[in-house]
Scaffold this motif. Structure first.
Motif, PDB file in Angstrom:
ATOM      1  N   ILE A   4     -21.346  45.794 -16.144  1.00  0.00           N
ATOM      2  CA  ILE A   4     -21.375  44.232 -15.950  1.00  0.00           C
ATOM      3  C   ILE A   4     -21.778  43.972 -14.887  1.00  0.00           C
ATOM      4  CG2 ILE A   4     -19.792  42.439 -16.066  1.00  0.00           C
ATOM      5  CD1 ILE A   4     -17.510  44.209 -17.185  1.00  0.00           C
ATOM      6  N   ILE A   5     -22.870  43.121 -15.031  1.00  0.00           N
ATOM      7  CA  ILE A   5     -23.659  42.434 -13.852  1.00  0.00           C
ATOM      8  C   ILE A   5     -23.401  40.636 -13.756  1.00  0.00           C
ATOM      9  CG2 ILE A   5     -25.937  42.238 -12.611  1.00  0.00           C
ATOM     10  CD1 ILE A   5     -26.761  44.528 -14.533  1.00  0.00           C
ATOM     11  N   VAL A   6     -22.668  40.573 -12.894  1.00  0.00           N
ATOM     12  CA  VAL A   6     -22.491  39.175 -12.589  1.00  0.00           C
ATOM     13  C   VAL A   6     -23.270  38.612 -11.512  1.00  0.00           C
ATOM     14  CG1 VAL A   6     -20.698  37.510 -11.761  1.00  0.00           C
ATOM     15  CG2 VAL A   6     -20.044  39.502 -13.132  1.00  0.00           C
ATOM     16  N   VAL A   7     -24.257  37.593 -12.154  1.00  0.00           N
ATOM     17  CA  VAL A   7     -25.046  36.947 -11.225  1.00  0.00           C
ATOM     18  C   VAL A   7     -24.606  35.661 -10.670  1.00  0.00           C
ATOM     19  CG1 VAL A   7     -27.693  36.049 -11.156  1.00  0.00           C
ATOM     20  CG2 VAL A   7     -26.896  38.264 -12.519  1.00  0.00           C
ATOM     21  N   ASP A   8     -24.239  35.731  -9.526  1.00  0.00           N
ATOM     22  CA  ASP A   8     -23.645  34.356  -8.756  1.00  0.00           C
ATOM     23  C   ASP A   8     -24.924  33.648  -8.759  1.00  0.00           C
ATOM     24  OD1 ASP A   8     -22.704  32.354  -7.514  1.00  0.00           O
ATOM     25  OD2 ASP A   8     -21.128  33.446  -6.354  1.00  0.00           O
ATOM     26  N   ASP A   9     -25.070  32.525  -9.151  1.00  0.00           N
ATOM     27  CA  ASP A   9     -26.294  31.483  -8.907  1.00  0.00           C
ATOM     28  C   ASP A   9     -26.013  30.301  -7.971  1.00  0.00           C
ATOM     29  OD1 ASP A   9     -28.706  30.399  -9.293  1.00  0.00           O
ATOM     30  OD2 ASP A   9     -27.996  29.192 -11.150  1.00  0.00           O
ATOM     31  N   GLY A  10     -25.731  30.968  -6.701  1.00  0.00           N
ATOM     32  CA  GLY A  10     -25.520  30.058  -5.692  1.00  0.00           C
ATOM     33  C   GLY A  10     -24.316  29.060  -5.670  1.00  0.00           C
ATOM     34  N   SER A  11     -23.109  29.719  -6.348  1.00  0.00           N
ATOM     35  CA  SER A  11     -21.892  29.112  -6.511  1.00  0.00           C
ATOM     36  C   SER A  11     -21.325  28.479  -5.097  1.00  0.00           C
ATOM     37  CB  SER A  11     -20.853  29.739  -7.120  1.00  0.00           C
ATOM     38  OG  SER A  11     -21.552  30.310  -8.623  1.00  0.00           O
ATOM     39  N   THR A  12     -20.738  27.505  -5.221  1.00  0.00           N
ATOM     40  CA  THR A  12     -20.048  27.072  -3.673  1.00  0.00           C
ATOM     41  C   THR A  12     -18.364  26.827  -3.848  1.00  0.00           C
ATOM     42  OG1 THR A  12     -20.042  24.910  -4.717  1.00  0.00           O
ATOM     43  CG2 THR A  12     -21.878  25.566  -3.275  1.00  0.00           C
ATOM     44  N   ARG A  50     -25.629  38.091  -5.869  1.00  0.00           N
ATOM     45  CA  ARG A  50     -25.758  36.930  -5.356  1.00  0.00           C
ATOM     46  C   ARG A  50     -27.290  36.236  -5.192  1.00  0.00           C
ATOM     47  NH1 ARG A  50     -21.459  34.699  -1.164  1.00  0.00           N
ATOM     48  NH2 ARG A  50     -22.347  32.923  -2.510  1.00  0.00           N
ATOM     49  N   GLN A  51     -27.375  35.000  -5.622  1.00  0.00           N
ATOM     50  CA  GLN A  51     -28.786  34.656  -5.399  1.00  0.00           C
ATOM     51  C   GLN A  51     -28.596  33.069  -4.991  1.00  0.00           C
ATOM     52  OE1 GLN A  51     -30.707  35.213  -9.360  1.00  0.00           O
ATOM     53  NE2 GLN A  51     -30.404  32.810  -9.688  1.00  0.00           N
ATOM     54  N   GLU A  52     -29.599  32.727  -4.384  1.00  0.00           N
ATOM     55  CA  GLU A  52     -29.497  31.138  -3.918  1.00  0.00           C
ATOM     56  C   GLU A  52     -29.628  30.464  -5.337  1.00  0.00           C
ATOM     57  OE1 GLU A  52     -32.595  30.036  -1.461  1.00  0.00           O
ATOM     58  OE2 GLU A  52     -31.953  31.104   0.208  1.00  0.00           O
ATOM     59  N   ASN A  53     -29.221  29.228  -5.515  1.00  0.00           N
ATOM     60  CA  ASN A  53     -29.225  28.445  -6.696  1.00  0.00           C
ATOM     61  C   ASN A  53     -30.595  28.192  -7.138  1.00  0.00           C
ATOM     62  OD1 ASN A  53     -28.849  25.126  -7.850  1.00  0.00           O
ATOM     63  ND2 ASN A  53     -27.554  26.722  -8.808  1.00  0.00           N
ATOM     64  N   ALA A  54     -30.885  28.783  -8.538  1.00  0.00           N
ATOM     65  CA  ALA A  54     -32.088  28.864  -9.062  1.00  0.00           C
ATOM     66  C   ALA A  54     -32.107  28.127 -10.568  1.00  0.00           C
ATOM     67  CB  ALA A  54     -33.016  30.056  -8.794  1.00  0.00           C
ATOM     68  N   GLY A  55     -31.014  28.324 -11.106  1.00  0.00           N
ATOM     69  CA  GLY A  55     -30.895  27.821 -12.242  1.00  0.00           C
ATOM     70  C   GLY A  55     -30.589  29.249 -13.482  1.00  0.00           C
ATOM     71  N   LYS A  56     -30.322  29.004 -14.459  1.00  0.00           N
ATOM     72  CA  LYS A  56     -29.742  29.839 -15.282  1.00  0.00           C
ATOM     73  C   LYS A  56     -30.666  30.809 -15.795  1.00  0.00           C
ATOM     74  CE  LYS A  56     -27.419  31.001 -19.856  1.00  0.00           C
ATOM     75  NZ  LYS A  56     -26.905  30.344 -21.013  1.00  0.00           N
ATOM     76  N   PRO A  57     -32.143  30.384 -16.355  1.00  0.00           N
ATOM     77  CA  PRO A  57     -33.112  31.482 -16.507  1.00  0.00           C
ATOM     78  C   PRO A  57     -33.309  32.601 -15.614  1.00  0.00           C
ATOM     79  CG  PRO A  57     -33.649  29.116 -17.306  1.00  0.00           C
ATOM     80  CD  PRO A  57     -32.439  29.092 -16.511  1.00  0.00           C
ATOM     81  N   ALA A  58     -33.358  31.860 -14.206  1.00  0.00           N
ATOM     82  CA  ALA A  58     -33.720  32.860 -12.958  1.00  0.00           C
ATOM     83  C   ALA A  58     -32.254  33.819 -13.009  1.00  0.00           C
ATOM     84  CB  ALA A  58     -33.676  31.815 -11.818  1.00  0.00           C
TER      85      ALA A  58
END
Length: 745
Positions: A416-424, A447-455
């Protein structure tokens, strides 16, 4: 319908493009207003057409045997022309050996021109009492009528008995007819004949105030003293006999040039004119009768039969606002007269397409179900190897724990890979804590900076350890066997992607129940149909599986559209991969809980789907196996998910129109028949998906309310697309109430 995708929003750092999109988003309210105005305009056109056809109540006589004690005896016993000159009611009789030939209920496009031809042939004038609604529909006939030297009078706008109408209704009937005359022939008139009127002795205490009121406004009311009774269609000889006055008496003779089948009138009229001329009678108009009376009294000169196309004494040239309003009325009616037949044709086409779609879905869904049952052994050797499950998450603190808990029960090996798209909101921390509490060692949080779902999805694919990747939403829960069912089609090496079966988890509310019906019908009929035709248009973001190499080969998830799931699905088809549907792989998602959120979600779906279709428009010319979507899928999606729903409101508009203006019972039965077909399709879909039928009790209400909203959303999306607007992702509020149903799997 638009196939469900992820309904969570994504925010990205404000870039120049995003700022431009933000400015465009500010223009969405005017576009909503424009869409509503278009619908309102259509409704107004339909109402105008119904009103013009006088099919809304009131077109019947309501008086019967009323008292006439308030009517002066001189009026009851007087001639057929009632005037109020100087404020005093007087009657005028037709002079001896004189006929005032009058016609009621026109103009009619079939009979009135024939009457006019006969009058012109015999050089005889007529006085036509016209129904305003008919004048506005056939202005050319009225123009010809006046140019030939005939006289016209008001016969109300909707042929209603004015005796029991309010003063405002009486004024409206007269004013609207005068506007119609002004627009059609550039005139107004002072003559009036009430519908259902006969001789003056029929005036009663209910109608007398109406005549007095109109008399004060300058109208001359015209009655009948000789009735041909041609409306009874007694035969030509009887019509001629009944229209002939006794001895040498003059007469105001009544014929009809509309209101029914008038072939006997057309045949009788030449015989009647020849007979009366042979007896020494002359023909004149109502104005001609009044001029002769004034000449006889020494108060005026002139009279006689009008010669040539001069303005009759009862006519006044329309000028100023009256003329322009009249022309506007005629123009509006012309639009309605053109629009309604055109919409009728559109309705027939849309109705045929809708019923054809239902029939095709039923046939193909049944065939799909049988084929899958025959191949219970699966797609080939069982797929047992581990797969990567990617969970993009943005501010999913309410849902992420439930999502991981459902994956912990998976019967198929997964990472399982949870990609946190810059959540606050601490989503990544909640995910780690949930994994630890569940003893899950197969969970990675990226974790990544908020970049959108496709990213976020592309980032997850890059971190995936296995060749098969399953993509789901952070607000979705899987059943224990979901992943195992979802990946089995990959035993076929030609399969590049698999669509799962997304289901509404929060279906206890009215809005949730409506969406539940929509999801079940969409997945179990639409998807089965597209799967059998090998042109699946969308892999839902809530549950889908891909070959990792196929995703990378098409460039990953694209940010070009707001429907990245539809975008990549079409791209997979064009790359030569097969996309299939696995109905047993179920995912439970939280549908929008309010109408506002539902509008936002469906607006994005519709607009994103249009973007994806436009982006891949060149698929229409693709050759070989990879061109199947362009040849089959693209036309089906455009017709069934854009064009047909866009024009489907015609069905509802015409149903309401028919109920109000035509035949309520027939329209209601037709609507119930269409509802029955939809219920049949829904019941079959529920049977295939083993759902409880009780939710179908909500379907009639869904057709009356929910479906209309979806139409407006689609119209709004089309207006946005045509006007060049752009949308941004919008985050929907989640509650985290959806969990795996008890006994699922």
């Amino acid at each position: 319908m638009t196939t469900p995708t992820s309904s969570r929003g994504r925010r990205r750092a404000p870039t120049r493009i995003e700022r431009a999109a933000g400015r465009a988003a500010a223009l969405q309210r005017p576009r909503v207003i424009l869409a509503l105005l278009l619908l309102l305009a259509l409704t107004c056109v339909m109402l105008l057409d119904g009103y013009l056809r006088a099919e809304v109540g009131g077109d019947q006589r309501v008086r019967s045997g009323a008292d006439s004690s308030e009517v002066p005896d001189a009026i009851l016993d007087g001639g057929p022309i009632l005037t109020f000159r100087g404020g005093r009611a007087t009657t005028v009789s037709v002079p001896a050996k004189t006929i005032a030939l009058t016609f009621d209920d026109g103009p009619n496009p079939t009979w009135t021109p024939q009457v006019l031809d006969i009058l012109r042939k015999y050089d005889v004038p007529g006085t036509f009492f016209l129904v305003g609604s008919m004048v506005s529909r056939y202005p050319g006939i009225v123009r010809t009528m006046v140019e030939q030297g005939n006289e016209v009078g008001v016969h109300t706008f909707t042929h209603v008995d004015l005796s029991y109408q309010s003063a405002s209704r009486v004024d409206r009937e007269m004013e609207q007819t005068q506007l119609a005359l002004a627009g059609a022939a550039g005139i107004t008139t002072t003559l009036f004949r009430a519908p259902y009127s006969s001789e003056t002795d029929a005036i009663d205490d209910y109608s007398w105030p109406v005549y007095q009121r109109l008399g004060k406004d300058g109208y001359t009311s015209v009655f009948v003293d000789t009735d041909s009774d041609d409306w009874k269609r007694p035969g030509v000889s009887d019509i001629v006999k009944w229209a002939t006055p006794k001895g040498t008496q003059g007469a105001s003779v009544l014929f009809h040039d509309a209101g029914g089948e008038r072939s006997q009138t057309i045949a009788a009229l030449p015989q009647y004119i020849e007979k009366m001329k042979a007896k020494g009678y002359t023909f004149t108009t109502i104005s001609g009768v009044m001029e002769r009376q004034r000449a006889a009294d020494g108060r005026a000169a002139g009279g006689g039969t009008p010669a040539g196309p001069r303005l009759q004494a009862a006519h006044h040239r329309a000028t100023g606002l009256t003329l322009y309003e009249g022309k506007a009325l005629i123009a509006a009616v012309a639009v309605a007269e053109w629009t309604v037949p055109a919409l009728s044709v559109g309705l027939a086409i849309v109705g045929a397409a809708v019923l054809g779609r239902f029939g095709m879905m039923l046939v193909l869904a049944r065939r799909h179900h049988r084929q899958r049952n025959r191949r219970r052994s699966g797609w080939g050797p069982a797929v047992t190897g581990p797969v990567s499950v990617i969970v993009p998450a943005y501010n999913e603190k309410e849902c992420i724990a439930n999502t991981l808990q459902s994956l912990a029960r998976s019967t198929h090996p997964i990472e399982i890979i949870v990609v946190d798209d810059g959540s606050t909101d601490g989503t990544s921390r909640i995910a780690r804590d949930a994994a630890e509490s569940l003893g899950m060692t197969n969970v990675r949080v990226v974790r990544q900076e908020n970049a959108g779902k496709p990213a976020a999805l592309n980032n997850g694919v890059r971190h995936a350890s296995y060749d098969i990747v399953v993509m789901m939403d952070g607000d979705t829960v899987f059943e224990p066997d979901t992943v195992r069912h979802l990946v089995q089609p990959f035993a076929d090496p030609s399969v590049g992607a698999v669509a799962g079966n997304a289901k509404v988890g929060n279906r206890t509310t009215v809005i949730g129940a409506w969406q539940h019906i929509e999801y079940v019908m969409g997945f179990n009929l639409d998807r089965r149909m597209y799967d059998l035709l090998r042109c699946m248009p969308t892999i839902p973001g809530a549950i889908g599986a891909f070959r990792r190499e196929a995703v990378l080969a098409v460039g990953g998830m694209s940010e070009d559209t707001l429907a990245e799931d539809t975008d990549i699905t079409i791209a997979m088809h064009r790359a030569g991969w097969r996309v299939v549907y696995q109905e047993h792989a179920r995912a439970w998602t939280e549908a929008p809980g309010s109408l506002g959120q539902l509008w936002s979600q469906r607006y994005r779906w519709s607009y994103g789907t249009m973007q994806a279709l436009w982006k891949h428009r060149k698929s229409l010319t693709d050759r070989g196996p990879s061109g199947r979507f362009g040849r089959v899928g693209m036309p089906l999606v455009v017709v069934f998910q854009v064009v047909t729903p866009l024009f489907a409101p015609l069905i509802d508009v015409f149903t309401a129109y028919s109920m109000i203006f035509v035949d309520f019972r027939a329209a209601l039965l037709a609507w119930l028949a269409v509802l029955g077909v939809q219920l049949l399709c829904a019941a079959y879909a529920f049977r295939l998906d083993r759902e409880k039928y009780r939710y179908l009790l909500m379907m009639p209400l869904q057709q009356l309310a929910y479906r209309q909203m979806m139409y407006l959303v689609l119209i709004h999306s089309c207006v946005t697309a045509l006007t060049g607007g752009r949308l941004r992702w919008q985050k929907l509020k989640r509650t985290g109430e959806v969990g795996t149903p008890a006994g699922a799997g």
